[in-house]
Enzyme design. Structure first.
Site, PDB file in Angstrom:
ATOM      1  N   SER A  13       9.394   3.471  16.451  1.00 14.94           N
ATOM      2  CA  SER A  13       8.167   2.879  17.002  1.00 14.94           C
ATOM      3  C   SER A  13       8.497   2.336  18.383  1.00 14.94           C
ATOM      4  O   SER A  13       9.015   1.234  18.507  1.00 14.94           O
ATOM      5  CB  SER A  13       7.713   1.722  16.106  1.00 14.94           C
ATOM      6  OG  SER A  13       7.411   2.200  14.832  1.00 14.94           O
ATOM      7  N   GLU A  18       0.818  -1.202   0.000  1.00 14.83           N
ATOM      8  CA  GLU A  18       0.000   0.000   0.000  1.00 14.83           C
ATOM      9  C   GLU A  18       0.857   1.259   0.000  1.00 14.83           C
ATOM     10  O   GLU A  18       1.918   1.305   0.620  1.00 14.83           O
ATOM     11  CB  GLU A  18      -0.872   0.031   1.249  1.00 14.83           C
ATOM     12  CG  GLU A  18      -1.996  -0.964   1.212  1.00 14.83           C
ATOM     13  CD  GLU A  18      -2.817  -0.950   2.478  1.00 14.83           C
ATOM     14  OE1 GLU A  18      -3.855  -1.619   2.493  1.00 14.83           O
ATOM     15  OE2 GLU A  18      -2.439  -0.270   3.449  1.00 14.83           O
ATOM     16  N   GLY A  46       6.287  -2.910   6.225  1.00 15.76           N
ATOM     17  CA  GLY A  46       7.686  -3.323   6.296  1.00 15.76           C
ATOM     18  C   GLY A  46       8.532  -2.510   7.255  1.00 15.76           C
ATOM     19  O   GLY A  46       8.153  -1.428   7.695  1.00 15.76           O
ATOM     20  N   GLU A  47       9.692  -3.091   7.590  1.00 17.08           N
ATOM     21  CA  GLU A  47      10.695  -2.421   8.422  1.00 17.08           C
ATOM     22  C   GLU A  47      11.791  -1.941   7.464  1.00 17.08           C
ATOM     23  O   GLU A  47      12.583  -2.754   6.954  1.00 17.08           O
ATOM     24  CB  GLU A  47      11.235  -3.416   9.459  1.00 17.08           C
ATOM     25  CG  GLU A  47      12.533  -3.027  10.136  1.00 17.08           C
ATOM     26  CD  GLU A  47      12.548  -1.649  10.772  1.00 17.08           C
ATOM     27  OE1 GLU A  47      11.801  -1.435  11.731  1.00 17.08           O
ATOM     28  OE2 GLU A  47      13.320  -0.792  10.299  1.00 17.08           O
ATOM     29  N   CYS A  85       5.024  -7.046  15.107  1.00 16.65           N
ATOM     30  CA  CYS A  85       4.523  -6.292  16.272  1.00 16.65           C
ATOM     31  C   CYS A  85       3.081  -6.711  16.536  1.00 16.65           C
ATOM     32  O   CYS A  85       2.310  -6.915  15.608  1.00 16.65           O
ATOM     33  CB  CYS A  85       4.594  -4.794  15.999  1.00 16.65           C
ATOM     34  SG  CYS A  85       6.274  -4.218  15.706  1.00 16.65           S
ATOM     35  N   CYS A 104       0.048  -4.774  14.933  1.00 16.15           N
ATOM     36  CA  CYS A 104       0.166  -4.385  13.522  1.00 16.15           C
ATOM     37  C   CYS A 104      -0.375  -5.482  12.607  1.00 16.15           C
ATOM     38  O   CYS A 104       0.084  -6.624  12.661  1.00 16.15           O
ATOM     39  CB  CYS A 104       1.630  -4.095  13.187  1.00 16.15           C
ATOM     40  SG  CYS A 104       1.892  -3.757  11.447  1.00 16.15           S
ATOM     41  N   CYS A 147       3.011   8.134   2.337  1.00 18.06           N
ATOM     42  CA  CYS A 147       3.486   7.051   3.201  1.00 18.06           C
ATOM     43  C   CYS A 147       3.766   5.852   2.310  1.00 18.06           C
ATOM     44  O   CYS A 147       2.873   5.355   1.625  1.00 18.06           O
ATOM     45  CB  CYS A 147       2.407   6.727   4.230  1.00 18.06           C
ATOM     46  SG  CYS A 147       2.874   5.353   5.286  1.00 18.06           S
ATOM     47  N   ASN A 207      -5.676   1.196  15.602  1.00 19.61           N
ATOM     48  CA  ASN A 207      -6.715   0.863  14.634  1.00 19.61           C
ATOM     49  C   ASN A 207      -7.020  -0.632  14.789  1.00 19.61           C
ATOM     50  O   ASN A 207      -6.253  -1.464  14.305  1.00 19.61           O
ATOM     51  CB  ASN A 207      -6.194   1.175  13.220  1.00 19.61           C
ATOM     52  CG  ASN A 207      -7.281   1.054  12.191  1.00 19.61           C
ATOM     53  OD1 ASN A 207      -8.433   1.388  12.460  1.00 19.61           O
ATOM     54  ND2 ASN A 207      -6.935   0.581  11.016  1.00 19.61           N
ATOM     55  N   CYS A 224       6.040  -8.162   6.722  1.00 21.08           N
ATOM     56  CA  CYS A 224       7.072  -7.715   7.657  1.00 21.08           C
ATOM     57  C   CYS A 224       7.382  -8.839   8.633  1.00 21.08           C
ATOM     58  O   CYS A 224       6.484  -9.529   9.100  1.00 21.08           O
ATOM     59  CB  CYS A 224       6.597  -6.484   8.421  1.00 21.08           C
ATOM     60  SG  CYS A 224       7.852  -5.836   9.549  1.00 21.08           S
ATOM     61  N   CYS A 272      -4.203   2.979   8.992  1.00 22.82           N
ATOM     62  CA  CYS A 272      -3.606   1.729   9.450  1.00 22.82           C
ATOM     63  C   CYS A 272      -2.829   1.876  10.746  1.00 22.82           C
ATOM     64  O   CYS A 272      -2.266   0.923  11.249  1.00 22.82           O
ATOM     65  CB  CYS A 272      -2.689   1.162   8.370  1.00 22.82           C
ATOM     66  SG  CYS A 272      -1.191   2.112   8.220  1.00 22.82           S
TER      67      CYS A 272
END
Ligand code: SF4
Length: 389
Positions: free
Chosen positions: A226, A93, A172-173, A117, A120, A106, A307, A113, A350
């Site tokens: 984060s 996205e 992703g990281e 987390c 997420c 973004c 979210n 990923c 998100c």
């Protein structure tokens, strides 16, 4: 040279080398780069100041293509989200968030990923693969020129730029896909491409400490971390990477990064989870962590209303709790914003995306504090924001 090269994969030096392979002088690479990244051109015939012989060679050996758009939705608040096909059943996205004085894109750096987390939804999909340079910069290329087309704005440096800020906070990281991420960053900053300042490009990391150090040397842009938890026991459960790089190491890495960063603070992202990390005590622990460690970490906090998604088993903190939490941080002199939820109706909220609006309430009351914050962190900071209902 038999392979077809996607020119979006090449940074300025590689494009010069590529032109060299075609028997062309370095200035041709500059021209080509401007056509690609400033005019959004993908058709070599439209590159009228290139010799026909070069255009013919390029048509045989090269292409300019971003990931194909699977879907394109615009929210009632103007947020626009594209779903892009990156092959083998994978999609990523890209989200554009328009605000009064800026347009933020973004972008994603990986399909899926591996960090996983707990809060997420991307992490729940698992890791599929790293994106290439072309797939990363291609998101900016596609979005900038598609936004211009939609508004009837001409391509090229004279046309009004639609994307003024980029945040690597999508899927992703970024620091686990380091080389392509850095190459894409360099293109974003290059004056013959997008010419964004380092302050307007932000990499968001869950805390890959060695790569934060590497980024500070190779391409120091603005940094968001984060953090999401105020102590190691809690963070181990929310951000599994914490077991490898605990908070003390992460804070030390932030301090080291700031020696090279374009901004004199780190943005800490903090996802507000009801009953998990949102008590007054958690806020006080955060203050200790960033202000009362061996050395303070100059920072601001961005509180993100969670979210919810079904598999998480987590709930969003209520608005009153988020505001009370923010107030404790602000009372300690830490600039704190609450991310506005954007694009709810197109599922772009998100929890990883930027977007803030000014709180028009209690302005007078807060003016004095704000002036102090702005003196400390610069005039663009310290915006108090509100979560819409
Ligand atoms: S929050 Fe970021 S690092 Fe964590 S799982 Fe999601 S995409 Fe990966």
């Amino acid at each position: 040279m038999t392979e077809i090269t996607n020119l979006l994969d090449l940074d300025p030096a590689q494009l010069i080398a590529y032109c060299g392979e075609l028997g062309e002088k370095p200035f041709r690479a500059k021209q080509l780069q401007r056509w690609i990244h400033q005019f959004g051109a993908s058709d070599f015939d439209s590159m009228t100041d290139l010799a026909k012989s070069l255009r013919d060679k390029l048509k045989t050996h090269a292409r300019i293509s971003a990931p194909a758009v699977i879907s394109d939705h615009t929210s009632s608040d103007g947020t626009r989200k594209w779903l892009l096909d990156v092959g083998q059943g994978n999609a990523v996205e890209t989200v554009f968030i328009p605000e009064e004085n800026r347009g933020t894109l973004c972008i994603s750096t990986q399909a899926g990923c591996a960090v996983n987390c707990r809060f997420c939804s991307t992490g729940k999909q698992g890791f599929n693969r790293n994106l290439s340079v072309g797939e990363i910069i291609g998101q900016l290329w596609m979005a900038e020129f598609e936004l211009r087309r939609t508004k009837g704005i001409e391509p090229g440096p004279k046309g009004e730029r639609q994307i003024t800020n980029v945040v690597m906070m999508g899927m992703g990281e970024p620091l686990l896909n380091f080389e392509p991420t850095v190459t894409a960053l360099k293109l974003m900053l290059d004056d013959n491409a997008y010419g964004l300042s380092r302050r307007r490009v932000t990499v968001s990391t869950s805390g890959v400490v060695p790569m934060m150090d590497k980024l500070s040397q190779e391409c120091p842009v603005a940094l968001a971390v984060s953090v999401h938890a105020s102590n190691d026991a809690l963070r181990d459960g929310l951000v599994p990477l914490n077991k490898k790089y605990p908070l003390s190491e992460l804070m030390a890495a932030c301090r080291r990064y700031l020696e090279f960063a374009p901004r004199d603070f780190v943005t800490f992202e903090y996802c507000m989870l009801d009953g998990v990390n949102d008590t007054d005590e958690h806020a006080r622990q955060l203050i200790d962590l960033v202000l009362h460690g061996p050395e303070p970490v100059p920072c601001k906090f961005n509180l993100i209303p969670f979210n919810p998604f079904p598999e998480s088993g987590l709930k969003r903190s209520n608005n009153a709790r988020i505001k009370a939490f923010a107030q404790i941080l602000m009372d300690a002199g830490i600039v704190t914003t609450i991310r506005k939820t954007r694009g709810d109706d197109i599922d772009a909220a998100c929890g990883q995306l930027a977007g803030e609006v000014q709180d028009r309430t209690r302005v007078q009351e807060r003016m004095q504090k704000m002036a102090e914050y702005q003196k400390k962190f610069g005039e663009n900071f310290g915006r108090i924001v509100e979560v819409p209902r």
